[in-house]
Design a protein around this motif. Structure first.
Motif, PDB file in Angstrom:
ATOM      1  N   GLY A 204       0.799  -1.213   0.000  1.00  0.00           N
ATOM      2  CA  GLY A 204       0.000   0.000   0.000  1.00  0.00           C
ATOM      3  C   GLY A 204       0.835   1.267   0.000  1.00  0.00           C
ATOM      4  N   SER A 205       0.240   2.328  -0.495  1.00  0.00           N
ATOM      5  CA  SER A 205       0.902   3.627  -0.578  1.00  0.00           C
ATOM      6  C   SER A 205       1.361   4.111   0.802  1.00  0.00           C
ATOM      7  CB  SER A 205      -0.057   4.639  -1.213  1.00  0.00           C
ATOM      8  OG  SER A 205       0.514   5.905  -1.234  1.00  0.00           O
ATOM      9  N   GLU A 206       0.476   4.020   1.791  1.00  0.00           N
ATOM     10  CA  GLU A 206       0.823   4.515   3.126  1.00  0.00           C
ATOM     11  C   GLU A 206       1.952   3.706   3.756  1.00  0.00           C
ATOM     12  OE1 GLU A 206      -2.732   4.802   5.453  1.00  0.00           O
ATOM     13  OE2 GLU A 206      -3.461   6.525   4.311  1.00  0.00           O
ATOM     14  N   GLU A 207       1.934   2.402   3.547  1.00  0.00           N
ATOM     15  CA  GLU A 207       2.998   1.538   4.076  1.00  0.00           C
ATOM     16  C   GLU A 207       4.352   1.931   3.472  1.00  0.00           C
ATOM     17  OE1 GLU A 207       4.178  -3.221   4.221  1.00  0.00           O
ATOM     18  OE2 GLU A 207       2.301  -2.616   3.257  1.00  0.00           O
ATOM     19  N   CYS A 208       4.357   2.210   2.169  1.00  0.00           N
ATOM     20  CA  CYS A 208       5.603   2.590   1.494  1.00  0.00           C
ATOM     21  C   CYS A 208       6.055   3.986   1.894  1.00  0.00           C
ATOM     22  CB  CYS A 208       5.436   2.478  -0.018  1.00  0.00           C
ATOM     23  SG  CYS A 208       5.287   0.763  -0.558  1.00  0.00           S
ATOM     24  N   MET A 209       5.104   4.896   2.080  1.00  0.00           N
ATOM     25  CA  MET A 209       5.461   6.238   2.552  1.00  0.00           C
ATOM     26  C   MET A 209       6.145   6.147   3.913  1.00  0.00           C
ATOM     27  SD  MET A 209       2.320   8.784   1.688  1.00  0.00           S
ATOM     28  CE  MET A 209       1.698   8.976   0.033  1.00  0.00           C
ATOM     29  N   GLN A 210       5.576   5.361   4.818  1.00  0.00           N
ATOM     30  CA  GLN A 210       6.147   5.230   6.159  1.00  0.00           C
ATOM     31  C   GLN A 210       7.530   4.590   6.099  1.00  0.00           C
ATOM     32  OE1 GLN A 210       4.716   6.534   9.139  1.00  0.00           O
ATOM     33  NE2 GLN A 210       6.879   6.230   9.602  1.00  0.00           N
ATOM     34  N   ALA A 211       7.701   3.577   5.260  1.00  0.00           N
ATOM     35  CA  ALA A 211       9.003   2.920   5.124  1.00  0.00           C
ATOM     36  C   ALA A 211      10.043   3.898   4.567  1.00  0.00           C
ATOM     37  CB  ALA A 211       8.875   1.691   4.226  1.00  0.00           C
ATOM     38  N   TYR A 212       9.625   4.737   3.630  1.00  0.00           N
ATOM     39  CA  TYR A 212      10.522   5.749   3.062  1.00  0.00           C
ATOM     40  C   TYR A 212      10.942   6.739   4.146  1.00  0.00           C
ATOM     41  CZ  TYR A 212      12.322   9.144  -0.349  1.00  0.00           C
ATOM     42  OH  TYR A 212      13.124   9.992  -1.070  1.00  0.00           O
ATOM     43  N   ILE A 213       9.983   7.234   4.904  1.00  0.00           N
ATOM     44  CA  ILE A 213      10.257   8.172   5.993  1.00  0.00           C
ATOM     45  C   ILE A 213      11.235   7.559   6.996  1.00  0.00           C
ATOM     46  CG2 ILE A 213       9.228   9.342   7.992  1.00  0.00           C
ATOM     47  CD1 ILE A 213       6.618   9.532   6.204  1.00  0.00           C
ATOM     48  N   ASP A 214      10.970   6.314   7.388  1.00  0.00           N
ATOM     49  CA  ASP A 214      11.820   5.626   8.359  1.00  0.00           C
ATOM     50  C   ASP A 214      13.254   5.473   7.833  1.00  0.00           C
ATOM     51  OD1 ASP A 214       9.580   5.430   9.988  1.00  0.00           O
ATOM     52  OD2 ASP A 214       9.209   3.316   9.513  1.00  0.00           O
ATOM     53  N   LEU A 215      13.381   5.124   6.554  1.00  0.00           N
ATOM     54  CA  LEU A 215      14.706   4.939   5.967  1.00  0.00           C
ATOM     55  C   LEU A 215      15.463   6.255   5.909  1.00  0.00           C
ATOM     56  CD1 LEU A 215      16.803   3.112   4.712  1.00  0.00           C
ATOM     57  CD2 LEU A 215      15.580   3.275   2.536  1.00  0.00           C
ATOM     58  N   ILE A 216      14.795   7.336   5.556  1.00  0.00           N
ATOM     59  CA  ILE A 216      15.461   8.647   5.524  1.00  0.00           C
ATOM     60  C   ILE A 216      15.911   9.042   6.939  1.00  0.00           C
ATOM     61  CG2 ILE A 216      15.099  11.134   5.156  1.00  0.00           C
ATOM     62  CD1 ILE A 216      15.605   9.544   2.567  1.00  0.00           C
ATOM     63  N   GLN A 217      15.053   8.798   7.924  1.00  0.00           N
ATOM     64  CA  GLN A 217      15.428   9.114   9.316  1.00  0.00           C
ATOM     65  C   GLN A 217      16.663   8.314   9.725  1.00  0.00           C
ATOM     66  OE1 GLN A 217      14.252  11.632  11.128  1.00  0.00           O
ATOM     67  NE2 GLN A 217      13.031  12.078   9.309  1.00  0.00           N
ATOM     68  N   GLU A 218      16.702   7.058   9.332  1.00  0.00           N
ATOM     69  CA  GLU A 218      17.856   6.190   9.646  1.00  0.00           C
ATOM     70  C   GLU A 218      19.126   6.717   8.979  1.00  0.00           C
ATOM     71  OE1 GLU A 218      19.106   1.688   8.451  1.00  0.00           O
ATOM     72  OE2 GLU A 218      17.022   1.988   9.078  1.00  0.00           O
ATOM     73  N   LEU A 219      18.995   7.159   7.731  1.00  0.00           N
ATOM     74  CA  LEU A 219      20.162   7.665   6.995  1.00  0.00           C
ATOM     75  C   LEU A 219      20.654   8.996   7.561  1.00  0.00           C
ATOM     76  CD1 LEU A 219      19.039   6.855   3.346  1.00  0.00           C
ATOM     77  CD2 LEU A 219      20.856   5.724   4.641  1.00  0.00           C
ATOM     78  N   LYS A 220      19.744   9.776   8.091  1.00  0.00           N
ATOM     79  CA  LYS A 220      20.129  11.050   8.684  1.00  0.00           C
ATOM     80  C   LYS A 220      20.881  10.841   9.999  1.00  0.00           C
ATOM     81  CE  LYS A 220      17.074  14.204   9.114  1.00  0.00           C
ATOM     82  NZ  LYS A 220      15.818  14.908   9.349  1.00  0.00           N
ATOM     83  N   GLY A 221      20.619   9.692  10.616  1.00  0.00           N
ATOM     84  CA  GLY A 221      21.308   9.350  11.863  1.00  0.00           C
ATOM     85  C   GLY A 221      20.755  10.051  12.988  1.00  0.00           C
TER      86      GLY A 221
END
Length: 85
Positions: free
Chosen positions: A68-85
């Protein structure tokens, strides 16, 4: 801030990361973005024999088929947060 606003903010933040992510991470970000915005990948991907990058992108996107779109949006947000450290 709703999920779509958080997603749009994460997309903007992805362009300002302090270091360039690995190709695997870039493919993951690409596929999550495409699935969130456009839905399932078309069945047929690039047909050029030498379009290795295009095929890799299509395969990464197609691997998220049905998510789903919302699931992928959340995964994208989480990955960016992880990359930002």
């Amino acid at each position: 801030m709703d999920l779509k606003e958080q997603f749009e903010a994460a997309v903007a933040e992805s362009k300002q990361l302090s270091s360039r992510p690995s190709n695997d991470i870039l493919l993951k970000l690409y596929s999550l973005y495409k699935q969130a915005v456009d839905g399932d990948a078309p069945e047929e991907g690039p047909t050029g024999m030498f379009d290795i990058v295009g095929k890799a992108k299509h395969n990464a996107w197609a691997s998220l088929q049905g998510k789903g779109s919302e699931e992928c949006m959340q995964a994208y947000i989480d990955l960016i947060q992880e990359l930002k450290g």
